[in-house]
Write a protein that holds these residues in place. Structure first.
Motif, PDB file in Angstrom:
ATOM      1  N   ASN A 145       0.796  -1.226   0.000  1.00  0.00           N
ATOM      2  CA  ASN A 145       0.000   0.000   0.000  1.00  0.00           C
ATOM      3  C   ASN A 145       0.826   1.273   0.000  1.00  0.00           C
ATOM      4  N   TYR A 146       2.071   1.200   0.399  1.00  0.00           N
ATOM      5  CA  TYR A 146       2.865   2.416   0.499  1.00  0.00           C
ATOM      6  C   TYR A 146       4.066   2.474  -0.430  1.00  0.00           C
ATOM      7  N   ILE A 147       4.544   1.353  -0.929  1.00  0.00           N
ATOM      8  CA  ILE A 147       5.784   1.354  -1.689  1.00  0.00           C
ATOM      9  C   ILE A 147       5.698   2.177  -2.971  1.00  0.00           C
ATOM     10  N   HIS A 148       4.624   2.060  -3.710  1.00  0.00           N
ATOM     11  CA  HIS A 148       4.497   2.787  -4.973  1.00  0.00           C
ATOM     12  C   HIS A 148       3.472   3.901  -4.874  1.00  0.00           C
ATOM     13  N   SER A 149       3.107   4.223  -3.660  1.00  0.00           N
ATOM     14  CA  SER A 149       2.083   5.236  -3.444  1.00  0.00           C
ATOM     15  C   SER A 149       2.691   6.628  -3.496  1.00  0.00           C
ATOM     16  N   GLU A 150       1.916   7.547  -4.012  1.00  0.00           N
ATOM     17  CA  GLU A 150       2.336   8.949  -4.005  1.00  0.00           C
ATOM     18  C   GLU A 150       2.034   9.577  -2.638  1.00  0.00           C
ATOM     19  N   MET A 151       1.243   8.858  -1.810  1.00  0.00           N
ATOM     20  CA  MET A 151       0.906   9.364  -0.483  1.00  0.00           C
ATOM     21  C   MET A 151       2.146   9.328   0.401  1.00  0.00           C
ATOM     22  N   GLU A 152       2.179  10.239   1.341  1.00  0.00           N
ATOM     23  CA  GLU A 152       3.263  10.220   2.321  1.00  0.00           C
ATOM     24  C   GLU A 152       3.014   9.050   3.272  1.00  0.00           C
ATOM     25  N   VAL A 153       4.072   8.330   3.588  1.00  0.00           N
ATOM     26  CA  VAL A 153       3.940   7.196   4.491  1.00  0.00           C
ATOM     27  C   VAL A 153       3.558   7.708   5.874  1.00  0.00           C
ATOM     28  N   VAL A 154       2.550   7.068   6.455  1.00  0.00           N
ATOM     29  CA  VAL A 154       2.105   7.444   7.795  1.00  0.00           C
ATOM     30  C   VAL A 154       3.198   7.068   8.779  1.00  0.00           C
ATOM     31  N   VAL A 155       3.703   8.045   9.518  1.00  0.00           N
ATOM     32  CA  VAL A 155       4.764   7.745  10.471  1.00  0.00           C
ATOM     33  C   VAL A 155       4.269   7.804  11.905  1.00  0.00           C
ATOM     34  N   ASP A 156       3.091   8.331  12.119  1.00  0.00           N
ATOM     35  CA  ASP A 156       2.529   8.373  13.455  1.00  0.00           C
ATOM     36  C   ASP A 156       2.098   6.957  13.851  1.00  0.00           C
ATOM     37  N   HIS A 157       2.688   6.463  14.921  1.00  0.00           N
ATOM     38  CA  HIS A 157       2.447   5.090  15.377  1.00  0.00           C
ATOM     39  C   HIS A 157       0.963   4.816  15.608  1.00  0.00           C
ATOM     40  N   ASP A 158       0.279   5.736  16.293  1.00  0.00           N
ATOM     41  CA  ASP A 158      -1.140   5.536  16.595  1.00  0.00           C
ATOM     42  C   ASP A 158      -1.999   5.552  15.334  1.00  0.00           C
ATOM     43  N   GLU A 159      -1.684   6.471  14.409  1.00  0.00           N
ATOM     44  CA  GLU A 159      -2.433   6.536  13.159  1.00  0.00           C
ATOM     45  C   GLU A 159      -2.277   5.249  12.357  1.00  0.00           C
ATOM     46  N   LEU A 160      -1.057   4.771  12.282  1.00  0.00           N
ATOM     47  CA  LEU A 160      -0.775   3.544  11.549  1.00  0.00           C
ATOM     48  C   LEU A 160      -1.447   2.351  12.218  1.00  0.00           C
ATOM     49  N   THR A 161      -1.405   2.300  13.535  1.00  0.00           N
ATOM     50  CA  THR A 161      -2.077   1.219  14.271  1.00  0.00           C
ATOM     51  C   THR A 161      -3.572   1.246  14.005  1.00  0.00           C
ATOM     52  N   ASN A 162      -4.158   2.429  14.024  1.00  0.00           N
ATOM     53  CA  ASN A 162      -5.601   2.556  13.749  1.00  0.00           C
ATOM     54  C   ASN A 162      -5.934   2.111  12.332  1.00  0.00           C
ATOM     55  N   GLU A 163      -5.104   2.505  11.364  1.00  0.00           N
ATOM     56  CA  GLU A 163      -5.353   2.089   9.980  1.00  0.00           C
ATOM     57  C   GLU A 163      -5.309   0.564   9.858  1.00  0.00           C
ATOM     58  N   LEU A 164      -4.319  -0.042  10.487  1.00  0.00           N
ATOM     59  CA  LEU A 164      -4.183  -1.502  10.409  1.00  0.00           C
ATOM     60  C   LEU A 164      -5.319  -2.214  11.142  1.00  0.00           C
ATOM     61  N   THR A 165      -5.776  -1.635  12.235  1.00  0.00           N
ATOM     62  CA  THR A 165      -6.912  -2.206  12.959  1.00  0.00           C
ATOM     63  C   THR A 165      -8.155  -2.148  12.079  1.00  0.00           C
ATOM     64  N   ARG A 166      -8.373  -1.017  11.425  1.00  0.00           N
ATOM     65  CA  ARG A 166      -9.520  -0.888  10.508  1.00  0.00           C
ATOM     66  C   ARG A 166      -9.426  -1.872   9.348  1.00  0.00           C
ATOM     67  N   ALA A 167      -8.198  -2.221   8.967  1.00  0.00           N
ATOM     68  CA  ALA A 167      -8.001  -3.182   7.878  1.00  0.00           C
ATOM     69  C   ALA A 167      -8.240  -4.619   8.336  1.00  0.00           C
ATOM     70  N   GLY A 168      -8.449  -4.808   9.664  1.00  0.00           N
ATOM     71  CA  GLY A 168      -8.801  -6.136  10.168  1.00  0.00           C
ATOM     72  C   GLY A 168      -7.696  -6.902  10.861  1.00  0.00           C
ATOM     73  N   PHE A 169      -6.574  -6.264  11.110  1.00  0.00           N
ATOM     74  CA  PHE A 169      -5.469  -6.947  11.780  1.00  0.00           C
ATOM     75  C   PHE A 169      -5.591  -6.828  13.296  1.00  0.00           C
ATOM     76  N   ARG A 170      -5.078  -7.846  14.008  1.00  0.00           N
ATOM     77  CA  ARG A 170      -5.126  -7.861  15.477  1.00  0.00           C
ATOM     78  C   ARG A 170      -4.026  -6.974  16.056  1.00  0.00           C
ATOM     79  N   HIS A 171      -4.339  -6.339  17.180  1.00  0.00           N
ATOM     80  CA  HIS A 171      -3.436  -5.377  17.817  1.00  0.00           C
ATOM     81  C   HIS A 171      -2.067  -5.987  18.127  1.00  0.00           C
TER      82      HIS A 171
END
Length: 157
Positions: A11-37
Motif C-alpha cells: 500500500n505504500y511502496i508505490h504510493s504517491e501518499m506520504e507514508v504514515v509515520v505516526d504510530h497511533d495513526e498507523l495502528t488505527n489504519e491496520l486495525t480498521r483493515a482487520g489486523f489484530r493489535h
C-alpha cells in the motif's frame, strides 16, 4: 505479522501518499483493515528494526571482509530457510543483488518473522523490503523488483 508487512509494503511502496509515520495513526489504519493489535505491534517493531538500517552503514553490520565470507547456516536458519530459499540467496549474491551484509540483514529479518510456513515467495518480498530500506541499494532494489515482477514460469534460479 507477515500479512501486515505485506499490506504496508504493497500500500505504500508505490504510493504517491506520504507514508504514515505516526504510530497511533498507523495502528488505527491496520486495525480498521482487520489486523489484530498484538500482530500489529510485532509488525511495527519488525519495521522499526528494519528502518534502523537507514541510520547505519550496512557494511558495519558485520565485521568481515566480503572476499573472506562463507555462510554457514544454523539449524534454526536451515529450518526457516529451506534449500530453495538458501539457493535463492546465493543466486542473488551471484547476481550482485545482495552483498554479504545485505544477505545477513535479510536472514536476520527472516528469522524475526513469526510465520510457520515461510516460502521462497515470502523471502523475495523480505529481500525487496530490505533493499528498499538500505541506503545506496537502489540499483539492487530495481533489479530485485524486476526479478519479482517479471518472473517467468518456474523458479528464478
Amino acid at each position: 505479522m507477515f500479512d501486515i508487512l505485506m499490506y504496508l509494503f504493497e500500500n505504500y511502496i508505490h504510493s504517491e501518499m506520504e507514508v504514515v509515520v505516526d504510530h497511533d495513526e498507523l495502528t488505527n489504519e491496520l486495525t480498521r483493515a482487520g489486523f489484530r493489535h498484538q500482530e500489529i505491534q510485532k509488525a511495527l517493531a519488525w519495521l522499526e528494526r528494519l528502518a534502523d538500517l537507514q541510520q547505519m552503514e550496512t557494511k558495519s553490520y558485520l565485521d568481515v571482509a566480503p572476499q573472506q565470507s562463507t555462510r554457514i547456516y544454523t539449524a534454526a536458519e536451515m529450518t526457516r530457510l529451506d534449500s530453495q530459499c538458501r539457493g535463492f540467496l546465493m543466486y542473488l549474491e551471484n547476481l550482485g543483488v545482495l552483498d554479504f551484509a545485505t544477505r545477513e540483514v535479510v536472514i536476520d529479518r527472516v528469522m524475526e518473522l513469526e510465520t510457520p510456513n515461510f516460502t521462497l515467495d515470502d523471502l523475495k518480498w523480505v529481500v525487496l523490503m530490505v533493499l528498499f530500506n538500505v541506503p545506496g541499494q537502489e540499483a539492487a532494489y530495481d533489479q530485485m523488483e524486476g526479478l519479482l515482477f517479471e518472473e517467468a514460469e518456474g523458479p528464478l534460479h
